[in-house]
Scaffold this motif. Sequence first.
Motif, PDB file in Angstrom:
ATOM      1  N   VAL A 247      88.964  38.946  14.190  1.00 14.01           N
ATOM      2  CA  VAL A 247      89.587  39.521  12.994  1.00 14.01           C
ATOM      3  C   VAL A 247      90.910  40.186  13.360  1.00 14.01           C
ATOM      4  CG1 VAL A 247      89.309  41.183  11.120  1.00 14.01           C
ATOM      5  CG2 VAL A 247      87.385  39.764  11.809  1.00 14.01           C
TER       6      VAL A 247
ATOM      7  N   VAL B 109      84.718  45.586  10.351  1.00  8.61           N
ATOM      8  CA  VAL B 109      84.068  44.957  11.505  1.00  8.61           C
ATOM      9  C   VAL B 109      83.997  45.955  12.664  1.00  8.61           C
ATOM     10  CG1 VAL B 109      84.276  43.113  13.227  1.00  8.61           C
ATOM     11  CG2 VAL B 109      84.686  42.625  10.814  1.00  8.61           C
TER      12      VAL B 109
ATOM     13  N   ALA C 172      83.787  39.147  17.343  1.00  8.67           N
ATOM     14  CA  ALA C 172      84.095  39.214  15.909  1.00  8.67           C
ATOM     15  C   ALA C 172      85.280  40.147  15.671  1.00  8.67           C
ATOM     16  CB  ALA C 172      82.875  39.693  15.128  1.00  8.67           C
TER      17      ALA C 172
ATOM     18  N   VAL D 224      80.154  46.382  13.189  1.00  8.43           N
ATOM     19  CA  VAL D 224      79.758  45.471  14.251  1.00  8.43           C
ATOM     20  C   VAL D 224      80.105  46.054  15.614  1.00  8.43           C
ATOM     21  CG1 VAL D 224      80.049  43.150  15.193  1.00  8.43           C
ATOM     22  CG2 VAL D 224      80.019  43.486  12.718  1.00  8.43           C
TER      23      VAL D 224
END
Length: 161
Positions: A137, A124, A133, A128
């Motif tokens: 995580v 991520v 997000a 990302v």
Amino acid sequence: MPVTTDIAATYRGPGRVVRRLLDMGQREDRALAILMAACALVFVAQMPRLAREAHLTGQELNMLLGGALLGWLIIAPLLLYGIAALSHLLARLVGGRGDWYGARLALFWSLLASSPALLLHGLVAGFVGPGPALQGVGILWLVVFGWFWLSGLRQAERPTA
């Protein structure tokens, strides 16, 4: 049992897996192998984030990877041994009756067993980038790691028969 099976079993009952590892007897080579495997996976989890950082900032990727490698495979194991010792001392203050090895194994195993969430965090971070997000995580990994560590430490600090 294979390590991957033990990692999956840890998500169902972390205390049972640590108890089984402790019942196999004190083997410092096993604890060190678990620690080094965990640190290697943490290093691998950092790679996507470092590649993103190198691309966005124009830094040399090899320098970033070299620093992360030094940090996770040389420095972090030494710090984790110290953290395990502190956790054992704190457990002794609240009535723990385990030994130093059990505290080390509980910490090292929790880091290795939580590595799937840490690898997801690295992906991520790399694909990302910063945002909700990545924070979600990261919180997930922290909760899983803490659950595994406290459950394992509780087993390690129980009085032995």
